[in-house]
Design a protein around this motif. Structure first.
Motif, short mmCIF file in Angstrom:
data_model
loop_
_atom_site.label_atom_id
_atom_site.label_comp_id
_atom_site.label_asym_id
_atom_site.label_seq_id
_atom_site.Cartn_x
_atom_site.Cartn_y
_atom_site.Cartn_z
N PHE A 320 38.39 41.92 29.14
CA PHE A 320 37.26 42.76 29.55
C PHE A 320 37.77 44.20 29.69
O PHE A 320 38.82 44.43 30.30
N SER A 321 37.03 45.15 29.14
CA SER A 321 37.46 46.54 29.22
C SER A 321 36.26 47.47 29.32
O SER A 321 35.16 47.17 28.86
N VAL A 322 36.50 48.60 29.97
CA VAL A 322 35.54 49.71 30.04
C VAL A 322 36.30 50.97 29.66
O VAL A 322 37.36 51.26 30.23
N GLU A 323 35.80 51.72 28.68
CA GLU A 323 36.49 52.92 28.24
C GLU A 323 35.50 54.03 27.94
O GLU A 323 34.31 53.78 27.68
N ILE A 350 38.53 47.89 45.38
CA ILE A 350 37.60 46.80 45.08
C ILE A 350 37.95 46.14 43.75
O ILE A 350 37.96 44.91 43.62
N VAL A 351 38.25 46.96 42.74
CA VAL A 351 38.59 46.41 41.43
C VAL A 351 39.85 45.55 41.52
O VAL A 351 39.92 44.45 40.97
N ARG A 352 40.85 46.02 42.23
CA ARG A 352 42.09 45.25 42.35
C ARG A 352 41.85 43.94 43.12
O ARG A 352 42.41 42.89 42.78
N ALA A 353 41.01 44.00 44.16
CA ALA A 353 40.72 42.79 44.93
C ALA A 353 39.99 41.77 44.08
O ALA A 353 40.29 40.57 44.11
N MET A 354 38.99 42.22 43.30
CA MET A 354 38.25 41.30 42.44
C MET A 354 39.13 40.77 41.30
O MET A 354 39.02 39.60 40.90
N ALA A 355 40.04 41.62 40.80
CA ALA A 355 40.95 41.18 39.73
C ALA A 355 41.88 40.08 40.23
O ALA A 355 42.20 39.14 39.48
N SER A 356 42.30 40.17 41.50
CA SER A 356 43.17 39.12 42.04
C SER A 356 42.45 37.78 42.08
O SER A 356 43.07 36.72 41.95
N LYS A 357 41.12 37.78 42.28
CA LYS A 357 40.35 36.54 42.24
C LYS A 357 40.32 35.93 40.85
O LYS A 357 40.10 34.74 40.68
N LEU A 358 40.52 36.78 39.84
CA LEU A 358 40.57 36.31 38.46
C LEU A 358 41.99 35.94 38.04
O LEU A 358 42.20 35.52 36.89
N PRO A 362 44.31 44.84 36.97
CA PRO A 362 43.72 45.80 36.04
C PRO A 362 44.81 46.67 35.43
O PRO A 362 45.78 47.04 36.10
N VAL A 363 44.68 46.98 34.16
CA VAL A 363 45.61 47.86 33.45
C VAL A 363 44.89 49.16 33.13
O VAL A 363 43.86 49.15 32.43
N CYS A 372 40.61 54.17 29.91
CA CYS A 372 40.31 52.78 29.60
C CYS A 372 40.94 51.89 30.68
O CYS A 372 42.12 52.05 31.01
N VAL A 373 40.14 51.01 31.24
CA VAL A 373 40.62 50.01 32.18
C VAL A 373 40.39 48.65 31.53
O VAL A 373 39.29 48.35 31.09
N ARG A 374 41.45 47.85 31.51
CA ARG A 374 41.40 46.58 30.78
C ARG A 374 41.93 45.46 31.67
O ARG A 374 42.91 45.64 32.40
N LEU A 375 41.27 44.29 31.61
CA LEU A 375 41.72 43.11 32.32
C LEU A 375 41.74 41.94 31.35
O LEU A 375 40.80 41.77 30.55
N VAL A 376 42.79 41.14 31.42
CA VAL A 376 42.88 39.90 30.64
C VAL A 376 43.11 38.78 31.64
O VAL A 376 44.07 38.82 32.42
N PHE A 377 42.21 37.81 31.65
CA PHE A 377 42.31 36.73 32.63
C PHE A 377 42.03 35.39 31.97
O PHE A 377 41.37 35.32 30.92
N PRO A 378 42.52 34.30 32.56
CA PRO A 378 42.29 32.97 31.96
C PRO A 378 40.83 32.56 32.01
O PRO A 378 40.12 32.90 32.96
N LEU A 379 40.42 31.83 31.00
CA LEU A 379 39.03 31.36 30.94
C LEU A 379 38.73 30.41 32.08
O LEU A 379 37.65 30.48 32.68
N ALA A 380 39.65 29.53 32.40
CA ALA A 380 39.47 28.58 33.51
C ALA A 380 40.26 29.05 34.71
O ALA A 380 41.28 29.72 34.59
N ASP A 381 39.76 28.70 35.89
CA ASP A 381 40.43 29.07 37.13
C ASP A 381 41.65 28.18 37.33
O ASP A 381 41.52 27.00 37.68
N ARG A 382 42.82 28.70 37.09
CA ARG A 382 44.05 27.91 37.17
C ARG A 382 44.46 27.60 38.60
O ARG A 382 45.33 26.78 38.84
N ARG A 383 43.83 28.26 39.55
CA ARG A 383 44.19 28.00 40.93
C ARG A 383 43.54 26.74 41.45
O ARG A 383 43.93 26.18 42.48
#
Length: 385
Positions: A320-323, A350-358, A362-363, A372-383
């Motif tokens: 997911f990215s916004v640029e 807020i963005v960092r806190a929500m990213a940790s849930k994923l 954020p990069v 550009c802010v980009r996040l790559v996260f697993p499709l399934a919740d591995r936790r």
């Protein structure tokens, strides 16, 4: 041969009154001498044997009373064995039939088996005939009882499945109702924040209320989508973000930008179909809200430009990215900014806190122009286990 009675275990749906009683046999044969011999010999082995001299008589006896198994001769005057067998098999609760034939022709046995006979025995006046007949009776009855036990087990499995499906449907209905009520409650909060923001005179207060409204709206959108969707365990993230971004663009029209100009952002959205659980969809929605609002406010002060939002499926991961092509992260920001150029800003936290849930971070990718802010996260919740 011994004198032990052929008693079989009780089974589900057993028609006989006493499951421990000896097997009740109807022997249908137009040879009375052979019939009496079978009756006497099997009686010594514990069977209860009754006789019928024709196919018609045998059929009438079967329709009038219960028999555990039937022995049916092939050659009989009037209604022959095959014709009688077909009539027996046509009954609602037909007993198993052991076909008895005096001919060695295989075609007779094959025809009997095709017509529904459980087994066949070649008729011979010797001890082996009685023993073979006894073994065929026991095997035929046991086969019926095994089939009844199997049918009962299948019926129980189907009943359990039906109960489970009914409970699942009830649970889905309750969850939809819960999401409906939660969504309505959150929408009331959004409306109250909107009214309060409209009445606020201080720009800082107004901006804070607008930001809170957008965050609550991102959560409310998930609950509304769960209520209206056939799926209650997952959210179509691409559709959810598309609706959320449309709402953000509508709410941002005509509102002053961070440097005093009018917003003229052209918001675009590209997405692959992605389904994730509701909790993580909320996290992505809040991240999108923070990033897009930040870009709308500070990327193009006093001017216009594009803001691009992308959602891509990368195997078992999601990107997911916004640029934008605006001022970039290093440009000076106004004091009240909640943008991501300030590492201590509320939006960044807020963005960092929500990213940790994923399960990611954020990069903030460096660009010659824009941000550009980009996040790559697993499709399934591995936790989750």
């Amino acid at each position: 041969m011994n004198g032990t009675a052929p008693v079989l275990p009780a089974s589900v749906g057993e028609p006989a009154g006493d499951p421990g009683a000896a097997l009740k046999v109807l022997y249908v044969d137009d040879d009375p001498a052979l019939g009496r011999l079978v009756q006497r010999q099997l009686g010594r082995l514990g069977f209860e044997v009754e006789l019928a001299a024709s196919g018609e008589e045998g059929l009438a006896r079967i329709m009038a009373e219960h028999f555990d198994v039937v022995a049916l001769d092939h050659y009989m005057p009037g209604r022959d064995g095959l014709d009688t067998l077909r009539a027996i098999r046509a009954l609602a609760c037909s007993p198993p039939v052991v076909y008895v034939t005096g001919t060695q022709e295989g075609r007779v046995a094959v025809a009997a088996l095709k017509a529904g006979a459980s087994d066949y025995v070649v008729k011979e006046i010797q001890a082996d005939f009685i023993e073979l007949l006894r073994a065929a009776f026991v095997a035929a009855v046991e086969q019926v009882r095994m089939r009844q036990a199997h049918e009962a087990a299948v019926a129980e499995i189907r009943a359990a499945r039906d109960r489970f499906e009914a409970l699942a449907a009830e649970r889905a209905l309750l969850l939809r109702e819960m999401n409906h009520r939660v969504g309505n409650s959150l929408q009331i909060i959004v409306s109250l924040l909107n009214v309060q923001a409209g009445a606020a005179e201080e720009p800082v207060v107004k901006e804070a209320l607008d930001a809170a409204r957008n965050r609550v709206s991102a959560v409310a959108q998930v609950h509304r989508r769960l209520y209206t969707s056939d799926q209650i365990a997952t959210v179509a993230l691409d559709q959810y973000l598309g609706t959320l971004l449309d709402d953000l663009q509508v709410s941002a029209r005509g509102v002053p930008a961070g440097h005093g100009g009018e917003r003229g952002v052209a918001l675009s959205f590209e997405a692959d179909p992605v389904h994730i659980d509701p909790d993580r969809a909320v996290a992505v929605g809040i991240i999108a809200t923070e990033l897009v609002i930040n870009a709308m406010k500070y990327a193009y002060p006093g001017g216009q430009g594009p803001v691009r939002v992308r959602l891509a499926r990368l195997g078992e991961q999601v990107a997911f990215s916004v640029e934008d092509d605006g001022m970039g992260f290093d440009a000076p920001q106004p004091a009240q900014s909640t943008g991501f150029a300030l590492s201590t800003g509320l939006g960044t936290r807020i963005v960092r806190a929500m990213a940790s849930k994923l399960g990611t971070e954020p990069v903030f990718e460096p660009r010659a122009q824009g941000a550009c802010v980009r996040l790559v996260f697993p499709l399934a919740d591995r936790r989750k286990p």
